[in-house]
Write a protein that holds these residues in place. Sequence first.
Motif, PDB file in Angstrom:
ATOM      1  N   THR A 130     -14.021 -34.072 -34.584  1.00  0.00           N
ATOM      2  CA  THR A 130     -15.226 -34.073 -33.751  1.00  0.00           C
ATOM      3  C   THR A 130     -15.865 -32.691 -33.646  1.00  0.00           C
ATOM      4  O   THR A 130     -16.752 -32.477 -32.838  1.00  0.00           O
ATOM      5  N   GLN A 169     -19.648 -30.970 -36.927  1.00  0.00           N
ATOM      6  CA  GLN A 169     -21.091 -31.007 -36.652  1.00  0.00           C
ATOM      7  C   GLN A 169     -21.459 -30.066 -35.512  1.00  0.00           C
ATOM      8  O   GLN A 169     -22.594 -29.588 -35.438  1.00  0.00           O
ATOM      9  N   ILE A 209     -15.019 -35.580 -24.495  1.00  0.00           N
ATOM     10  CA  ILE A 209     -16.461 -35.389 -24.637  1.00  0.00           C
ATOM     11  C   ILE A 209     -16.876 -35.697 -26.063  1.00  0.00           C
ATOM     12  O   ILE A 209     -16.044 -35.728 -26.969  1.00  0.00           O
ATOM     13  N   GLY A 210     -18.166 -35.920 -26.268  1.00  0.00           N
ATOM     14  CA  GLY A 210     -18.690 -36.155 -27.608  1.00  0.00           C
ATOM     15  C   GLY A 210     -19.035 -34.843 -28.291  1.00  0.00           C
ATOM     16  O   GLY A 210     -18.931 -33.764 -27.695  1.00  0.00           O
ATOM     17  N   THR A 211     -19.444 -34.946 -29.545  1.00  0.00           N
ATOM     18  CA  THR A 211     -19.675 -33.745 -30.343  1.00  0.00           C
ATOM     19  C   THR A 211     -20.831 -32.892 -29.817  1.00  0.00           C
ATOM     20  O   THR A 211     -20.783 -31.667 -29.888  1.00  0.00           O
ATOM     21  N   SER A 212     -21.871 -33.535 -29.249  1.00  0.00           N
ATOM     22  CA  SER A 212     -22.964 -32.740 -28.659  1.00  0.00           C
ATOM     23  C   SER A 212     -22.434 -31.859 -27.542  1.00  0.00           C
ATOM     24  O   SER A 212     -22.829 -30.701 -27.399  1.00  0.00           O
ATOM     25  N   GLN A 213     -21.525 -32.419 -26.755  1.00  0.00           N
ATOM     26  CA  GLN A 213     -20.941 -31.640 -25.658  1.00  0.00           C
ATOM     27  C   GLN A 213     -19.961 -30.595 -26.174  1.00  0.00           C
ATOM     28  O   GLN A 213     -19.834 -29.523 -25.583  1.00  0.00           O
ATOM     29  N   GLU A 217     -20.385 -28.910 -28.854  1.00  0.00           N
ATOM     30  CA  GLU A 217     -21.268 -27.804 -29.216  1.00  0.00           C
ATOM     31  C   GLU A 217     -21.760 -27.077 -27.959  1.00  0.00           C
ATOM     32  O   GLU A 217     -21.849 -25.841 -27.928  1.00  0.00           O
ATOM     33  N   HIS A 218     -22.041 -27.849 -26.930  1.00  0.00           N
ATOM     34  CA  HIS A 218     -22.515 -27.262 -25.672  1.00  0.00           C
ATOM     35  C   HIS A 218     -21.464 -26.329 -25.068  1.00  0.00           C
ATOM     36  O   HIS A 218     -21.789 -25.230 -24.598  1.00  0.00           O
ATOM     37  N   GLY A 229     -13.071 -32.913 -27.738  1.00  0.00           N
ATOM     38  CA  GLY A 229     -13.796 -34.020 -28.340  1.00  0.00           C
ATOM     39  C   GLY A 229     -12.837 -35.133 -28.690  1.00  0.00           C
ATOM     40  O   GLY A 229     -12.655 -35.486 -29.856  1.00  0.00           O
TER      41      GLY A 229
END
Lengths: 196, 465
Positions: B36, B39, B144-148, B150-151, B127
């Motif tokens: 995860t 990306q 958490i997901g991948t957007s998070q 990165e966040h 992730g």
Amino acid sequence: MEKFTVHTGRAVPLRYSNVDTDQIIPAVYLKRVSRSGFEDGLFAAWRAGDPDFVLNKPEYKDGTVLIAGSDFGTGSSREHAVWALQNYGFKTVLAPRFADIFRGNSLKGGLLTVVLPQESIEYLWNLVEGDPTAEVTVDLEAREVRAQGLTEPFELDDYTRWRLLEGLDDIGLTLRHVDAITEFEKQRKPWLPVTQ
Amino acid sequence: MARTMAEKVWEEHVVRRADGEPDLLYIDLHLVHEVTSPQAFEGLRIADRPLRRADLTIATEDHNVPTENIFLPIADPVSRTQIETLRKNASDFGVRLHPMGDIEQGVVHVIGPQLGITQPGMTIVCGDSHTSTHGAFGALAFGIGTSQVEHVMATQTLPLAPFKTMAVNVKGSLKPGVTSKDIILAVIAKIGTGGGQGYVIEYRGEAVRALSMEARMTVCNMSIEAGARAGMIAPDQTTFDYLKGRPHAPEGELWDQAVAHWQTLATDEGAVFDREVELDADELSPFVTWGTNPGQGAPLDTSVPDPASFADASERAAAEKALAYMDLTPGTPLREVAVDTVFVGSCTNGRIEDLRAAAEVIKGRRVAEGVRMMIVPGSMRVKEQAAAEGLDQVFTAAGAEWREAGCSMCLGMNPDTLKPGERCASTSNRNFEGRQGKGGRTHLVSPLVAAATAVRGTLSSPADL
């Protein structure tokens, strides 16, 4: 992130509850390091194994609105589930209830997940099964779902709605407050572990 | 005002609070693995953003890794690329990585506690939905997901909407042969896979207090299977004893300060939970799942349920679909269900106590003819410890396979998978369709039930031997 204001499109009735993210995209498709091209993994086992599966029916191939049963997106946190739905062409998913992590991921990535009462979901299933060309409108500005014979308001907090309407990236928003983060870091507990 | 433990940990981490916006929470520890994260790292590169706190980030390789021949190149080129991508990313962004073959490598939720880097009162993310495992220490830990991902890499914070709180009170004491896995499977069967949605669950009561740290981790691990974002257990002497002396645990004066603070984290007397659920440990017996979600479980002493017995129409439909997939007939005693494979491992039950429990049952016995039993330690340290205790000999003498550390057969992402139609008794956490390999059928069980099942070839508890 693409803005979401109002979307109108054909709908796909997925009459299953408890659709976990392993069904939305099996683990074997998660090995890629890219962020696109996950559409081949979407519901891969069902698409390959069941000729009657709804996405195998030609009349639903252009659907952009997925109408699912309760507890959609349970299980694994894989955001690939959101990417697979988006890469396939879905813009929005309607269901009576979503799993938390999936919901969070979808709203971060601009796939609008809408919670509707079970009766409205049943109504929409019947509508689009009776007429696969029937269109469903998801209006984020008005926070309303509309279809022939149905106007149903939905809830979404103001902040998330604003972010989606503007297509804003969360990280950029948070970095506006970088001073507050730096300030916070000065008073962290002295025993907290570091990794290096 | 009296507060719950989850509320206390939350409040201690609020970086910024503003009307009409989610709270911005500081993240104390970010665990990273190969699936995860690619990306997210790529997102940082594209936006030309640094990783803010590499010193609060740690990575390992677990989901994709083979559990044999680990010093050969990974055969699957796509898996290999993902592993190599993590290695490059960790190197480029200065993240500590425990790669395959390293003594600290293992399933991400096994190595955090083992290193002592998981501590009470922390906020921990990864992730991976089973991050809830770390809540066993009184940390607020969630997937958490991948957007998070990165966040967190970019800001070391997350904007989060508040959780509701649920207390699961488990009174009484477990009978011999009944484990923390049976507690959590019973909780999920009781409240359903969506029952915890929107909640942080706190597990309380004398039966929970009596559990070891590792048993507590099993309970918190599967909170996500009840739909909850996180599960927590208040830190106590058991927690402190487990942590003391671990590589990243505080020492000396700081240890005393830390313990003093950790003792303030427990839910205050009189604090109100949004929901409370009661369970009696004395009434529990070994639990197994019969369906394709973790809520579809029943005591081993019972039979495959008749879908017609479910009052709710959608539950009935789900049971029919599950039994068709599982190839089970209503009314069949669960003890008569024969398996091809037994898997002991995963972030749920891949720790040393789990291996000891399985070894105790299998010692001096043989794995049944036609059954394959795989023992996969949750980490290389667990493997080392098990070998030091001679458990590897116990397993191999019984005819089981003794493997290297990884997620293995918990998910169909590495070479350890079921073939279509194969049936597995598994100590992992998910019995979803195809989870252990396309067409594979999974029954979730405790390590004790797994080992007894391996001996008899049908779902069994040690009492049946």
